[in-house]
Design a protein around this motif. Structure first.
Motif, short mmCIF file in Angstrom:
data_model
loop_
_atom_site.label_atom_id
_atom_site.label_comp_id
_atom_site.label_asym_id
_atom_site.label_seq_id
_atom_site.Cartn_x
_atom_site.Cartn_y
_atom_site.Cartn_z
N GLN A 150 0.87 -1.14 0.04
CA GLN A 150 -0.10 -0.09 0.06
C GLN A 150 0.88 1.37 0.02
O GLN A 150 0.64 2.09 -0.77
N ILE A 151 1.64 1.34 0.72
CA ILE A 151 2.89 2.46 0.79
C ILE A 151 3.54 2.80 -0.48
O ILE A 151 3.63 3.67 -0.93
N ALA A 201 2.76 13.36 1.07
CA ALA A 201 2.40 13.63 2.61
C ALA A 201 2.10 12.23 3.21
O ALA A 201 2.35 12.00 4.39
N GLU A 202 1.23 11.58 2.62
CA GLU A 202 0.73 10.35 3.13
C GLU A 202 1.82 9.27 3.10
O GLU A 202 2.13 8.42 4.07
N VAL A 203 2.72 9.34 2.26
CA VAL A 203 3.69 8.29 1.94
C VAL A 203 4.83 8.67 3.42
O VAL A 203 5.27 7.50 4.13
N ILE A 204 5.10 9.68 3.38
CA ILE A 204 5.88 10.29 4.58
C ILE A 204 5.41 10.05 5.87
O ILE A 204 6.10 9.32 6.75
N GLN A 205 4.01 10.17 6.00
CA GLN A 205 3.53 9.91 7.46
C GLN A 205 3.41 8.33 7.75
O GLN A 205 3.54 7.89 8.61
N MET A 206 3.07 7.60 6.72
CA MET A 206 2.96 6.06 6.82
C MET A 206 4.45 5.42 6.83
O MET A 206 4.42 4.59 7.62
N ALA A 207 5.38 6.00 5.99
CA ALA A 207 6.49 5.20 6.16
C ALA A 207 7.29 5.58 7.39
O ALA A 207 8.12 4.64 7.80
N SER A 228 12.16 3.88 6.52
CA SER A 228 12.88 5.28 6.96
C SER A 228 13.44 5.69 5.67
O SER A 228 13.34 7.11 5.48
N TYR A 229 14.06 5.02 4.89
CA TYR A 229 14.69 5.33 3.68
C TYR A 229 13.63 5.95 2.52
O TYR A 229 13.81 6.86 1.73
N MET A 230 12.55 5.32 2.37
CA MET A 230 11.61 5.74 1.57
C MET A 230 11.07 7.13 1.86
O MET A 230 10.74 7.98 1.20
N ALA A 231 10.88 7.33 3.34
CA ALA A 231 10.24 8.48 3.64
C ALA A 231 11.38 9.55 3.43
O ALA A 231 11.06 10.77 3.03
N GLU A 232 12.70 9.38 3.50
CA GLU A 232 13.65 10.33 3.17
C GLU A 232 13.40 10.67 1.69
O GLU A 232 13.63 11.87 1.16
#
Length: 556
Positions: A150-151, A201-207, A228-232
């Motif tokens: 999903q993410i 924004a959703e990816v950063i929050q979820m990841a 965490s790297y995906m959020a980066e």
């Protein structure tokens, strides 16, 4: 074929292999030759395969032949008069209107990013809807990877929608929230980017609060991604796109530079790069091949390296008409360009002394220099890393944000850091001009020394050359530095407009919409440039067949 594409879009089948158009025609048709989503995605493995394959399409849009090669010549980052991939037409002087004829030999400039993006968006939509219907991604006695899919799907939505907003004037917004495909309508690029921002924004929050691993073969074969790297990466790409979406200097001025600085400042724990393996895969990049160091294909444009010249020849070249732009040797103190003597090679740039292009296609394409930094990939049979997102680029994005927010000393530190790579003297006054007197770098078209902001632009153009997707084009667009009459965005592909029963339109060229530069002084029937542009606009288009080989195409 057109009806088949419309049917596929309407019924929402597994669209990873279908070139979807987003057509809004209401066709009450049942396609018995294709399975519906419930049957095609009956297992978690099916869903994961569908979603995970979407990153390849984003990479192909950003790093294969279209549209990066043409955008590089449109920005005069590199120079080439070969017709391949639309380079000749995009770099023509005076600039011509973008050719949106579906029969145009190089219509993949628009077709490829459009179709690749919608393949990804349609595949992710089907995958996420199937998960909503209750399908889980879990092997027997293994971890539940449903959240990971999903993410990752939302990450692909963000990247694909961002590319559509970046390239096209308008596009369709397609995700799992779209219930009725027949009601989808084209939206302006600003709305498409707003949808992409929401996905980021959703990816950063979820990841940021998750724990999973994205396999390397999903994302370019180089290394696995942690959550965490995906959020980066989501923050880094959001920073990049926020600077690149603007079409004009006023739009770039109005960007949220505080938010951009917040996204760019943390940097990355490691560079994101694809890895082209021995035996081949899709993680290669055209811009690092034929539009950089390939001696028979490209030269670095004088608009990229010319501002380093201290001989006065740069000012002559930049102020000359197209047929007066003769190649010249650069006398500079920037050791990235030369080793001191104009005929020596610098750290990044190699002296060539000639150009491989036909003279009748314009001597303004000629340059005595070529970028050489990607040559090791060629020497290693293309095997190696193909970097896209780096801390270096984020430092330049943060420097521009700091400059615009009034943090001039901080911006100056970044500029001086990279000036030191070329052995150039540092700025000591952020209100002043580039130090060095008559030998200052960069020099402007009137021979004056550039400001700190001019130096920031010069340093980014030299250092970030062909790392990310068409960085020079999108920067020049927002800075107002594209050559006059260059198209500032791409229209919806002509073939899609035909399917949608809409009039074919385009951008750029003398008097055209979304055309760079002030044209009012040139729009008269007696001006030589106008007459020349009109003559060229009426010439028949080159219908040469596109090459099929990825690495050894035939020059046209």
């Amino acid at each position: 074929m057109r009806n088949k594409r419309l049917i596929d879009w309407k019924i929402g089948i597994c669209a990873a292999a279908v070139a979807l158009t987003g057509a809004c025609v209401d066709l009450e048709v049942t396609n018995l030759n294709d399975p519906d989503r419930e049957r095609a995605l009956a297992s978690g493995n099916d869903v994961e395969s569908l979603i995970s394959g979407g990153f390849q399409a984003w990479w192909q849009t950003s790093h294969h032949s279209y549209p990066a090669a043409a955008m590089s010549t449109a920005a005069d980052a590199h120079s080439s008069s070969w017709g391949n991939w639309g380079m000749r037409d995009a770099g023509w002087e005076p600039r011509k209107e973008y050719n949106n004829d579906p029969a145009y030999s190089y219509n993949n400039l628009a077709e490829s990013p459009w179709l690749f993006s919608y393949r990804t968006l349609a595949a992710v939509r089907d995958g996420l809807l199937t998960i909503e219907d209750g399908v889980r991604i879990q092997e027997a006695d293994g971890p539940d990877n449903t959240e990971r899919a999903q993410i990752f799907g939302k990450y692909l939505q963000a990247m694909s929608l961002a590319n559509l907003a970046l390239i096209f004037d308008r596009a369709f917004i397609v995700d799992e929230n779209v219930e009725d495909i027949s009601a989808v309508e084209l939206q302006p690029y600003t709305a498409v980017w707003a949808a992409a921002e929401q996905k980021f924004a959703e990816v950063i929050q979820m990841a940021s609060g998750a724990s999973f691993t994205i396999p390397a073969n999903w994302v370019g074969f180089n290394r696995d991604w942690s959550a965490s790297y995906m959020a980066e990466l989501a923050r880094a790409y959001r920073a990049r796109f926020r600077t690149q979406i603007p079409r004009t200097p006023s739009e770039r001025d109005a960007a949220d530079w505080t938010a951009i600085l917040q996204d760019a400042s943390p940097g990355l724990s490691q560079t994101f790069a694809g890895y082209y393996e021995e035996g081949g895969n899709w993680a290669w990049a055209r811009a690092k091949h034929h539009t950089a160091h390939y001696t028979g294909w490209a030269r670095i444009d004088y608009r990229t390296v010319g501002p380093a010249d201290a001989s006065g020849k740069w000012e002559e070249w930049i102020n000359a008409p197209p047929d007066g732009k003769r190649p010249f040797d650069i006398d500079t103190d920037d050791r990235r360009i030369t080793a001191g003597d104009p005929k020596t090679s610098g750290e990044y740039i190699r002296y060539m002394g000639n150009s491989p292009f036909p003279a009748d296609r314009g001597i303004y394409h000629y340059s005595n220099y070529i970028d050489w930094r990607w040559r090791p990939l060629f020497d290693n049979s293309w095997v190696g890393e193909y970097p896209d997102m780096t801390n270096m680029e984020l430092e330049f994005i943060a420097a521009e944000a700091n400059y615009r927010l009034g943090n001039m000393e901080t911006a100056m530190e970044t500029v001086n850091k990279y000036r030191a790579r070329g052995g150039l003297p540092p700025f000591t006054d952020h209100h002043g001009v580039a130090p060095g007197g008559d030998r200052c770098v960069p020099q402007m078209a009137d021979g004056s020394c550039g400001t700190l902001f001019d130096a920031l632009k010069y340093e980014k153009r030299i250092e970030v050359f062909h790392y990310g997707f068409a960085t020079e084009y999108f920067d020049d667009r927002g800075w107002g530095d594209l050559v006059q009459w260059t198209w500032e965005q791409v229209p919806v592909p002509g073939s899609e407009l035909l399917i949608l029963l809409m009039e074919i339109y385009s951008f750029g060229g003398p008097g055209g919409d979304s055309s760079a530069g002030d044209m009012s002084a040139y729009l008269n029937d007696t001006d030589p440039l106008t007459l020349m542009a009109k003559r060229w606009a009426l010439e028949s288009w080159d219908r040469a067949n596109l090459e099929s080989a990825e690495y050894e195409p035939t020059r046209h």
